[in-house]
Write a protein that holds these residues in place. Structure first.
Motif: not given
Lengths: 249, 249, 249, 249, 249, 249
Positions: B1, B3, B29, B217-221, C25, C27-30, C104, C214-215, C217, C221
């Motif tokens: 998946x 993005x 990401x 990317x945070x928002x998408x997730x 989550x 699924x999006x980030x490691x 956010x 997510x913020x 992460x 990054x």
């Protein structure tokens, strides 16, 4: 030394003439009014999207106006689309009825409210009040929030709805002045004023276009215009896809 | 998946690829970046005039992006031209590095400063801070105010000037975080960060484009996007002189 | 290069695992999530008194986290207890879901509201909004104000009450975004979002813990952390009555 | 009907007696002063970290004070550590010299400045001014920013530095009142006042501890205390690791 | 339909005629100007004390003006003494050049500064900016701070000092517009404007009395006056020691 | 060393003695109270017009007080008429119960409301809150808005109406403290306090005159007075029509 003020209506529809709305002002000042619309842009202005579409046309019309010897231009919309860009592009005064109306309303009471049609433009006007520096004087922006079609041929309903929201602004939001929130409310300001007086709340009602005209004439008389330090001329550069007139003078 | 994030560079010049500026983020990401410029608009963005010329193109590119299945778009300019209009036009997240950078900078210190090139854009950024609601956290916007040509091929001078203004921001304006004020400052953020550290002021330095990417990317997730109550879709209406793509989905 | 994010739940009760709340989550980030509670402190956080009791424990847990190689810590409470102290104590990013969620939320609409349980925490959150610099974007903090016991085993009632207050925020307070005001509202955000959509008000609903993750992460990054100029390390000094771990690295 | 005011010094070092600092006030009011320190906490207060460590002890001391029949307590630190928590915990007035000093200073001039020792506490005091609602009256917080050891036994240097920063506040920051920014500046306020007068700037200089005492006595005489609506008593709940005294009355 | 505007000079000295200052405005508008001073009050206005002494006289003169059929009155002092009281007392527009000048200056740039004579009036003008709601647009109030006698017969020095402070406002305080801060600066505005232009900072310079006249004429033309909701007529009651004229119409 | 505090009642009617209102305070402090009215001015204070008429008399009374060796004066009206002018005229502390009450109320809760009689004074008090710098803490100013005659001999109705508006302030406006908005509400504060407690909202109720007295006594004890930098003595100059006493000391 008749002065020339131009109304730039920032859309493309066969627009109502706004010159009727200015009737009587020429009893006070020696001025010739003219009105132009846009060749490119939206059919009406109701959103930030419409603003974006109209801004380029507004700038072009402002440059043409200065080239033709016009003394001041007024953008005929409470959202003041293209105001900053046009102020950079020309040296004659460029006024937005949103900005002018808010400052004049601020001087006439402790707080003022704006009554407008659509809920969706309220945050746009609230944001403008922040930029213009008058947010502490803004009691509220109140929409009548009914379909434009329902009021298009029903002035009675329009006045009724505007009166209702104005009275709420005066009684609940601590406003003491009402600013009409759309330059398309034609021939309404005196009727709304009378309705408020009848209801026991004789608040001043500002017609934004007429207010902008008198402010523009004041600036012309005082030899003032927007600061070129705040809005310096744009650097010359290649532009694709738009034909922007060149400033002659 | 994987993005997909698209960078919309809001001018028409053979632009530097900004994808290099994003190098390394794909270690964190799973994302594909793409970049597009504008067919119509100015050669660069330095004024409200330029903003006005670029906004329509930005909106069109945002609509195209959503039609192509892009997950989020980022307007590649600190002035965030077309941000409100594009947010009305599409439902995928639209981010401006000015807004995103200011909010992230606000979280990383007591106050932050923006260091940018031109004096003339300072009030534009200050006004944006008011709209974005972070003006109390904005210590200052400081321009290096030297001709672009003087720094174009002189990265050493650029970093020297940015360091100078950043140190003034940190020592005189009470900033504790620095936000780079131009997405065209390429490959600079780490060097500025190192220079500040060497000078004894180890403030975080935010690269606005990279910051916007990670926020997007945070928002998408999180399955989030801008509120359609705040930015409702524009009413369909006749538009003259522009060909705006239709939103398919 | 899996990253490690730790959730510090700032109380001592056999806490619900918050890791379930973060489901998906990864699924999006490691990233590897871990959660710790406090050895010393209150059984739950509902007041400034509770905040004071939990702050020392939060700081200790933050130091331990950095010593263990954790990449970022999140304080699992909307009141962000111990946030400033922990940011002084460690150099890895320390996030409070109150601060992160507010910033956010501010980006996703013109104004946002927080919906929470207890009336008594409203001024605490309003004060935090002032410090975080987003008070102009805060439409309201609205409590559902019913006894915790009444909703503990009654998710239906909880969602009903949250929907009610959210709709009032959207229709009366001019909010266009909803931020959940308690990290103990588990598994609620999507259901509230659906309820608002069904009611015709499709506002984004932010889950504060997921948003903070997510913020965090994003900061990892980007190689960013809070400014050590804003939160300098505390001077070493004698401490009585508490055993605060030493920062190793 | 002698009243009893207690000074809670929020650290654990063999503290200087602050009772000397209150000398002469008992010529005006019929009051008995007492001072207590903390059993647990930091050796001194210079950071948010130290604040966090001292808050629990402050709360305990406030509860003990009320149990002993004390009429009001004052937290002996400009950072007002534990203020909100202690106000929840007891019903007798709890005053912070930061808050009290700022409000009294605000009444004595158009703007006031705080002069303090360390640069690092400036943002803490600025944030407090936001919460206390007096930020529009706060001209600046100015640190003398020299090592504590350098001034410990050198009152002359301390006064010289405080005078220097106070004069900058009066001439550059538009302050017309000076608030001493540390309750550990002992026996200094009159000397600073004289030095400013000699320099031609006869600004009032507020001693924060003495100011808090007189304000506390005023509240006692008026039968007032902090609102229990704003700071409601904490819900009883299990607490681990701390022994907080029980409020008897 | 010649309109009549009256200048109320709020002191008792054989005042300079201000009608010369309005020269040329009658080329633009059909208006008769008149000027009156006070029978009771101070010889000049330089303090809140002087303001208090002049306010009653201003109110009386405003009532007389309305009784004589004057269309609008302007209080000839930047401190706007008696403005609120006079607005309650009469229904014709009452303008203060402080308020009017600040709002007009706000519209012509991003920020404006006021340049005035005495340091002591700066906080008075800053406070007025708060009440008028334009403080966010006020960059600074800068005094030239030299003895009035030194400039009384030395226009060259006056312009030099005003230029110096104006340039500091434009370069250091981020002003882009200058508002003269004293209606007693006669015949100065164009010279200051020229001096700024020569120095490379072509900022608009507002003459407060002329600006107030054109704004007053605008209000007359628009049929507007201050809101009687904001400034309701004072209740009739016994007054001792003053003979206030009765409003006839 | 008995201290002397004078109440200046700023009108001319055979005023009710306010000394009764201060009953009991002399149990706490060693002070002699005196009260004077005005020879010139309005019969009562209800408007900006009345304020203007009373200011000169207030200043004269303040000068007389200092000449007589009084230690502090209090202007007996929530509108604080003549406050700035009197502070310039004398060096002893001059207090307005509006200013003092607002600052003290701000310290006792998160927000406070003022409950007063007339709708027309609300914007006056709101404006004062801006100048005093406490507007962020002001929840609302609420009038009971019934004819003075209706409550003159009907204390029960007055308390009922004040309770009603106070409860609205506490429940709808987020106030947690109530400040009585008229120094003519005699003997009311404890009854209102009791009524609020009975209603389940035990908010502190501040009696503005008593609060001002205790604050004045605090300043006397601390050797403090208003800053002569903020309120410098007025320059000596000719005054017509008023006989202002000369300051002797």
């Amino acid at each position: 030394m008749t002065k020339k003020i131009r109304i730039i209506t920032p859309h493309t529809t066969p627009r109502p003439t706004k010159l009727d709305e200015l009737a009587g002002l020429d009893n006070f000042i020696d001025v010739t009014f003219s009105q132009v619309g846009l060749d490119t842009g939206p059919a009406s202005i109701e959103s930030a999207f419409d603003d974006a579409l109209s801004a380029v046309g507004v700038v072009s019309r402002a440059i043409e106006a200065q080239n033709e010897g016009i003394d001041a231009v007024i953008i005929d919309c409470m959202g003041d689309p293209g105001l900053d860009a046009a102020r950079e592009a020309v040296s004659i005064p460029v006024l937005g009825p949103g900005e002018t109306g808010m400052h004049m309303a601020a001087m006439l009471g402790h707080k003022f409210s704006v009554v407008t049609i659509l809920d969706r433009v309220c945050p746009i006007l609230e944001n403008h009040a922040k930029i213009y520096g008058v947010q502490d004087k803004l009691a509220s922006v109140r929409p009548i929030d009914i379909a434009v079609n329902d009021i298009a041929h029903n002035e009675t309903l329009l006045i009724e709805k505007l009166t209702e929201q104005s009275l709420l602004a005066l009684t609940q939001d601590k406003a003491s002045v009402i600013l009409l929130g759309c330059t398309g409310f034609l021939g309404i300001s005196e009727k709304l004023s009378a309705a408020l007086q009848d209801a026991g709340y004789p608040a001043p009602v500002l017609n934004p276009l007429r207010t902008a005209v008198m402010t523009a004439f004041g600036l012309i008389s005082l030899g003032l215009t927007q600061s070129s330090i705040a809005w310096p001329p744009p650097s010359p550069k290649a532009i694709k896809g738009f034909t922007i007139p060149k400033l002659v003078s």
